[in-house]
Enzyme design. Structure first.
Site, short mmCIF file in Angstrom:
data_model
loop_
_atom_site.label_atom_id
_atom_site.label_comp_id
_atom_site.label_asym_id
_atom_site.label_seq_id
_atom_site.Cartn_x
_atom_site.Cartn_y
_atom_site.Cartn_z
N ASP A 144 68.51 0.99 -1.78
CA ASP A 144 68.96 1.98 -0.82
C ASP A 144 67.72 2.80 -0.41
O ASP A 144 66.64 2.68 -0.99
CB ASP A 144 70.07 2.86 -1.39
CG ASP A 144 70.87 3.53 -0.27
OD1 ASP A 144 70.40 3.53 0.88
OD2 ASP A 144 71.96 4.04 -0.54
C1 BGC Z 1 72.59 5.15 2.60
C2 BGC Z 1 72.84 3.67 2.85
C3 BGC Z 1 72.21 3.25 4.15
C4 BGC Z 1 70.74 3.59 4.11
C5 BGC Z 1 69.97 3.13 5.33
C6 BGC Z 1 71.15 5.53 2.80
O1 BGC Z 1 70.96 6.91 2.79
O2 BGC Z 1 73.02 5.47 1.30
O3 BGC Z 1 74.22 3.41 2.83
O4 BGC Z 1 72.43 1.88 4.36
O5 BGC Z 1 70.60 4.98 3.98
O6 BGC Z 1 70.25 3.86 6.45
#
Ligand code: BGC
Length: 690
Positions: A234
């Site tokens: 993530d």
């Molecule tokens: C979120 C994810 C997301 C990623 C990319 C993160 O802050 O938890 O779900 O895919 O950002 O944007």
């Protein structure tokens, strides 16, 4: 591509130069087919190895056309619908130059304080698995090499929905049984449906951060499940190992995340900066790096990117697909199928089109809280507000009066007076209330899952006029309803329905569609009950109708739902006959047939969501009071009866037993075919020993 904050690319300066200089293998959140072609040209012609990059974005519930938030769509209890909306999303997203979406979120959310429940399919694992599979199939389509196939990424691996106290990014303390039986199955279902990537979670699991969790990312995922695909972090999750206190510094964080099994680092830049040195020093074995590189390349090969770097990057397709009538129609249908009618006293709904209606509340005209969380690319010019939807449905605009009454979170001068006056003039008030859209989604945790105070004040004032009130709720989670809202004649849960909100709601309110959604999350009596979910383990002191002192209950409220999981009404009158089983004793090698006959006593055709629940009466670990095992949506004409037949295999009765093994245990079970997790009278059967 527009690579501006708040969602910058992997490395934030210029994308093309990152591809060349830093050998970035994937970029995210930039869109546009022409720009994508340029990035690929640079990757192929100017970067050292000439390998095309993966173009990714968070396309969660629609691209230009916005569909209901995933939690809302789960209320349809129609995985096939989610497959269709994910397919439409993929068609639009790939036309805009994307190969890869960071969706579906398959986290099970048992605590409604957690705002990211809006992105998943609710509190139940069986429902969650069905929607996880459907969304993966929908995004990816039947052929990964097709121009409109979008790689899916189940996330957040794992147990992200189990953060303590429902606070996003918080720690996770969880039993092995709950992890295995509740939170992991939707991931397995997504992989079985063909997902080739997975995103690690921000949280730790019993002290070990998921993003550096060898047991999870290597032991379970690659060892036990044989997952051939790619693990992506993530957003800066590898960097956050330092804040967790699990890694000393950047280099240590890189080593821990990589050796645990994370193939691709998102946004931190740690892998680019530290992996070369770690491999050189031998701290990261070259073989491990090779395996990881092979996984990235295999993924690129699987979608045909190594054969044709410009695969799917066709600006003319982007123009053709930017607005499709079929997707608008689908969005309207998905919207109305996601709506849940909680209550409908004296059949106040559907409304007569010639009634004098006051549409009151901060969502009546609102256009800024239609799409719901995680919608980066929606075409706002196409959003239909409640006002627009109601006006389109009403031949005589004069019979509709619209008053804001208050702001989303604050009073409006003269708002209450205007709302009360309109309520007095009307035959019925439709009160459009709810959570602003920024109350749910990432980092949006709440301690009290109630309506903003200004809206509650408005509801009390309007209801005091005595004019019947229909409440339309807009929400990204289950809410604790209070006072005049809870006591309204009718309550309709409309979540965030996306582009076609106004039309979808009007279809239900004026009876062009009989609501068929059911709650994928329990509505509690009070916020303090959280975490609250229908399939909680049994207690030694359950509350009984005769006795509630010294029993498991709150001082102020019973520990039940105000509206349980699975609940929802339509405009018909469905009666359930007794649940019956074809065998009182079920051999483990056999399958049980469970039946019930339903009859529509109403005057309208309705769709009913028939649910199959079981309860294991005695087991080596305390079992849930009920568990969903199957569901089906069927249409019943007025006066029609239908027998519903479910097949229940002993494997569906399996759980993580006291000794850590997975399987069923012989003994007595209750089984229900019921309209909700709190309804029905069970039949019994016994599962025989092996
Ligand atoms: C979120 C994810 C997301 C990623 C990319 C993160 O802050 O938890 O779900 O895919 O950002 O944007």
């Amino acid at each position: 591509m527009s690579y501006d904050p708040p969602r910058p690319i992997l490395v934030s300066s210029s994308a093309a130069s990152d591809v060349v200089k830093r050998q970035v293998g994937a970029l995210f959140n930039g869109v546009g087919a022409a720009q994508g072609r340029e990035i690929q040209r640079v990757a192929v012609e100017e970067s050292r190895l000439g390998i095309p990059v993966l173009l990714a974005a968070d396309v969660i519930h629609g691209m230009r056309t916005v569909f209901p938030i995933p939690l809302g769509e789960a209320a349809s209890f129609e995985p096939a619908l989610a497959e269709r909306t994910a397919r439409a999303t993929a068609v639009e997203a790939t036309a805009a130059g994307l190969h890869w979406t960071f969706a579906p979120a398959v986290d099970i959310a048992r605590d409604q304080r957690w705002g990211r429940g809006a992105e998943g399919a609710g509190e139940d694992t069986v429902l969650g698995c069905a929607f996880a599979e459907a969304r993966v199939r929908g995004f990816q389509g039947p052929d990964l090499r097709a121009a409109d196939s979008l790689l899916a990424t189940p996330k957040h691996f794992a147990a992200y929905g189990a953060v303590a106290a429902g606070m996003d990014y918080n720690y996770v303390e969880i039993s092995e049984g709950t992890l295995q039986d509740v939170h992991l199955p939707p991931f397995k279902a997504a992989f079985d449906a063909g997902a080739l990537t997975v995103m690690t979670a921000f949280n730790d699991i019993n002290g070990v951060p998921a993003s550096a969790n060898h047991a999870l990312l290597t032991g379970l995922l690659r060892g036990h499940w044989d997952f051939p695909g790619l693990v992506v972090s993530d957003y800066t999750a590898d960097m956050e190992l330092i804040a967790h206190g699990y890694a000393e510094d950047e280099r240590d964080a890189t080593r821990r995340a990589f050796t645990a099994g994370m193939d691709m680092s998102m946004q931190s830049g740690f892998y680019a900066a530290h992996l070369p040195g770690l491999v050189e020093s031998g701290e990261v074995p070259m073989a491990l790096l090779d395996a990881s590189v092979r996984r990235v390349l295999s993924l690129k090969a699987a979608i045909g990117l190594l054969d044709d770097p410009y695969r799917s990057l066709d600006p003319s397709r982007e123009d053709d697909i930017s607005r499709l009538e079929a997707h608008e129609t689908l969005a309207r249908d998905a919207g109305r199928r996601s709506i849940v009618l909680l209550k409908n006293e004296s059949d106040v709904l559907p409304l007569r089109r010639d009634a004098r209606i006051a549409l009151v509340g901060p969502f009546a005209r609102d256009r800024d809280n239609i799409e719901g969380c995680w919608t980066l690319f929606g075409d706002k010019s196409r959003y239909i507000s409640l006002e627009e939807g109601f006006r389109a449905a009403l031949p005589h605009a004069g019979s509709l009066e619209i008053v804001d009454g208050c702001g989303l979170e604050s009073p409006l001068e003269g708002g209450i007076e205007a709302a009360v006056a309109a309520a007095r003039r009307a035959e019925v008030v439709v009160l459009a209330l709810g959570e602003p859209q920024r109350y749910s989604g990432e980092a949006q945790s709440r301690t009290r899952i109630v309506l903003p105070a200004a809206q509650q004040v408005l509801a009390e004032a309007v209801s005091a006029t005595g004019t019947p009130v229909v409440v339309l709720l807009r929400n990204g989670r289950a809410l604790a309803l209070e006072g005049a809202v809870r006591d309204a004649r009718a309550i309709v849960v409309t979540w965030f329905l996306g582009s076609q909100t106004g039309h979808a709601v009007a279809d239900v309110v004026f009876g062009d569609y009989s609501p068929s959604g059911r709650l994928p999350v329990s509505f509690p009596h009070d916020s303090g009950q959280q975490p609250f979910f229908y399939n909680h383990p049994r207690t030694g002191r359950p509350e009984t109708p005769e006795m509630s002192e010294f029993k498991a209950r709150w001082r102020e409220h019973p520990n039940t739902a105000l509206y349980p999981f699975g609940h929802g009404l339509g405009y018909g009158r469905i009666e359930y006959g007794a649940t019956t089983v074809d065998m009182a004793k079920l051999p483990v090698s056999d399958v049980l047939t469970v039946r019930a006959t339903l009859r529509n006593h109403g005057t309208r055709a309705v769709e009913e969501v028939v649910q199959l629940y079981v309860h294991d009466r005695v087991a080596s670990r305390v079992r849930p009071v009920r568990e969903l095992k199957g569901f089906r949506k069927l249409m019943l004409q007025p006066g029609e009866s239908q027998e519903v037949v479910f097949r229940l295999a002993p494997a569906q009765l399996a759980f993580t037993r006291a000794d850590g093994t997975h399987g069923s245990e012989p003994g007595g079970f209750d089984v229900w075919i019921a309209p909700s997790a709190m309804a029905g009278v069970p039949a019994r059967f016994e599962l025989l020993p092996r």
